[in-house]
Scaffold this motif. Structure first.
Motif, short mmCIF file in Angstrom:
data_model
loop_
_atom_site.label_atom_id
_atom_site.label_comp_id
_atom_site.label_asym_id
_atom_site.label_seq_id
_atom_site.Cartn_x
_atom_site.Cartn_y
_atom_site.Cartn_z
N ILE A 82 0.84 -1.21 0.00
CA ILE A 82 0.00 0.00 0.00
C ILE A 82 0.87 1.25 0.00
CG2 ILE A 82 -1.63 1.35 1.40
CD1 ILE A 82 -2.85 -1.33 2.29
N LEU A 83 1.89 1.26 0.85
CA LEU A 83 2.79 2.44 0.89
C LEU A 83 3.54 2.61 -0.42
CD1 LEU A 83 4.21 2.17 4.51
CD2 LEU A 83 2.60 3.87 3.62
N ALA A 84 3.96 1.51 -1.04
CA ALA A 84 4.66 1.60 -2.33
C ALA A 84 3.73 2.15 -3.41
CB ALA A 84 5.19 0.23 -2.73
N ALA A 85 2.47 1.73 -3.40
CA ALA A 85 1.51 2.25 -4.38
C ALA A 85 1.27 3.74 -4.19
CB ALA A 85 0.19 1.47 -4.27
N VAL A 86 1.16 4.17 -2.93
CA VAL A 86 0.98 5.61 -2.66
C VAL A 86 2.22 6.39 -3.11
CG1 VAL A 86 0.78 7.32 -0.81
CG2 VAL A 86 -0.68 5.29 -0.80
N ALA A 87 3.40 5.86 -2.83
CA ALA A 87 4.64 6.54 -3.24
C ALA A 87 4.73 6.63 -4.76
CB ALA A 87 5.86 5.80 -2.69
N PHE A 88 4.36 5.56 -5.45
CA PHE A 88 4.40 5.56 -6.92
C PHE A 88 3.40 6.57 -7.48
CE2 PHE A 88 3.02 4.00 -11.07
CZ PHE A 88 4.23 3.98 -11.73
N ALA A 89 2.20 6.62 -6.90
CA ALA A 89 1.19 7.57 -7.38
C ALA A 89 1.66 9.01 -7.16
CB ALA A 89 -0.13 7.33 -6.66
N LEU A 90 2.24 9.29 -6.02
CA LEU A 90 2.74 10.64 -5.75
C LEU A 90 3.88 11.01 -6.69
CD1 LEU A 90 2.64 10.73 -1.85
CD2 LEU A 90 1.12 11.93 -3.44
N ARG A 91 4.77 10.06 -6.96
CA ARG A 91 5.88 10.34 -7.88
C ARG A 91 5.37 10.59 -9.29
NH1 ARG A 91 9.67 6.22 -10.73
NH2 ARG A 91 7.69 6.09 -11.77
N THR A 92 4.36 9.83 -9.71
CA THR A 92 3.81 10.00 -11.04
C THR A 92 3.16 11.37 -11.18
OG1 THR A 92 3.42 7.63 -11.20
CG2 THR A 92 2.21 9.02 -12.73
N VAL A 93 2.47 11.82 -10.16
CA VAL A 93 1.84 13.14 -10.20
C VAL A 93 2.90 14.23 -10.19
CG1 VAL A 93 0.41 14.74 -8.88
CG2 VAL A 93 -0.32 12.38 -9.16
N ALA A 94 3.98 14.03 -9.45
CA ALA A 94 5.01 15.07 -9.31
C ALA A 94 5.96 15.13 -10.50
CB ALA A 94 5.82 14.82 -8.04
N ARG A 95 6.05 14.06 -11.28
CA ARG A 95 7.01 14.02 -12.39
C ARG A 95 6.62 15.04 -13.45
NH1 ARG A 95 8.08 8.45 -15.19
NH2 ARG A 95 9.62 8.29 -13.56
N PRO A 96 7.58 15.86 -13.91
CA PRO A 96 7.26 16.83 -14.96
C PRO A 96 7.04 16.12 -16.29
CG PRO A 96 9.59 16.86 -14.47
CD PRO A 96 8.95 15.93 -13.47
N ASN A 97 6.34 16.80 -17.19
CA ASN A 97 6.10 16.23 -18.51
C ASN A 97 7.41 16.05 -19.25
OD1 ASN A 97 3.38 16.24 -18.09
ND2 ASN A 97 3.03 18.19 -19.14
N LYS A 111 -3.47 9.62 -21.31
CA LYS A 111 -2.70 10.58 -20.51
C LYS A 111 -1.22 10.22 -20.58
CE LYS A 111 -2.85 13.10 -16.29
NZ LYS A 111 -2.96 14.43 -16.73
N ALA A 112 -0.36 11.22 -20.80
CA ALA A 112 1.08 11.00 -20.88
C ALA A 112 1.62 10.67 -19.50
CB ALA A 112 1.78 12.24 -21.44
N THR A 113 2.44 9.62 -19.41
CA THR A 113 3.01 9.24 -18.12
C THR A 113 4.47 9.62 -18.01
OG1 THR A 113 3.57 7.05 -18.95
CG2 THR A 113 1.42 7.30 -17.87
N GLY A 114 5.03 10.17 -19.07
CA GLY A 114 6.43 10.53 -19.00
C GLY A 114 7.34 9.38 -19.41
N SER A 115 6.78 8.26 -19.81
CA SER A 115 7.58 7.10 -20.19
C SER A 115 7.69 7.06 -21.71
CB SER A 115 6.92 5.82 -19.68
OG SER A 115 7.59 4.70 -20.20
N ALA A 116 8.91 6.90 -22.21
CA ALA A 116 9.13 6.84 -23.65
C ALA A 116 8.99 5.42 -24.16
CB ALA A 116 10.50 7.39 -23.98
N ALA A 117 8.72 4.42 -23.31
CA ALA A 117 8.65 3.04 -23.73
C ALA A 117 7.33 2.71 -24.41
CB ALA A 117 8.85 2.12 -22.53
N VAL A 118 6.30 3.53 -24.24
CA VAL A 118 4.99 3.25 -24.83
C VAL A 118 4.85 4.07 -26.10
CG1 VAL A 118 2.51 3.35 -24.44
CG2 VAL A 118 4.04 2.86 -22.54
#
Length: 137
Positions: A82-97, A111-118
């Motif tokens: 649960i804590l890892a999921a919350v941390a991942f969600a917060l990092r995804t929101v905070a990551r710049p485009n 929605k763009a996630t900032g990942s160039a792999a997709v």
């Protein structure tokens, strides 16, 4: 001639005095602003530390509540997930485009996630027929 030299000396002295007063005034203003910013930074740091301890207490409470229905190791594992999921969600929101992403953050209808792999999704499906990329016609 001596009077002119005397006036130039007075002008130079006046300019030096004005520059000194201006420097002191700017220094005093900067000191005052820095003092306020230092206090604000200390308050933010205290707030962050309190939030960290509050989050740890919530994680402990979740783990102890899960421990009532699960074995201890499973409760700890579920809490960690649960804590890892919350941390991942917060990092995804905070990551710049990413630099090439659209200003709205939407690419190809997703929605763009900032990942160039997709790769981007085409707007229309490919048509069935002759493949013009192979050169067979």
């Amino acid at each position: 001639m001596q009077r002119l030299e005397h006036m130039q000396h007075l002008d130079k002295h006046l300019v030096d005095e004005l520059a000194h007063v201006a420097r002191e005034s700017v220094r005093a203003e900067l000191r005052e602003q820095t003092r306020g910013q230092r206090r604000k930074a200390a308050l933010y740091a205290g707030s962050g530390a309190a939030a960290l301890y509050a989050g740890a207490a919530v994680a402990l409470a979740v783990g102890l509540a899960l421990d009532l229905v699960l074995p201890g190791w499973a409760a700890a594992l579920v809490t960690a997930v649960i804590l890892a999921a919350v941390a991942f969600a917060l990092r995804t929101v905070a990551r710049p485009n990413t630099p090439g992403a659209a200003a709205t953050g939407v690419t190809g209808g997703t929605k763009a996630t900032g990942s160039a792999a997709v790769p981007p999704v085409p707007s229309t499906p490919p048509t069935v027929g002759t493949d013009h990329t192979r050169g067979d016609g």
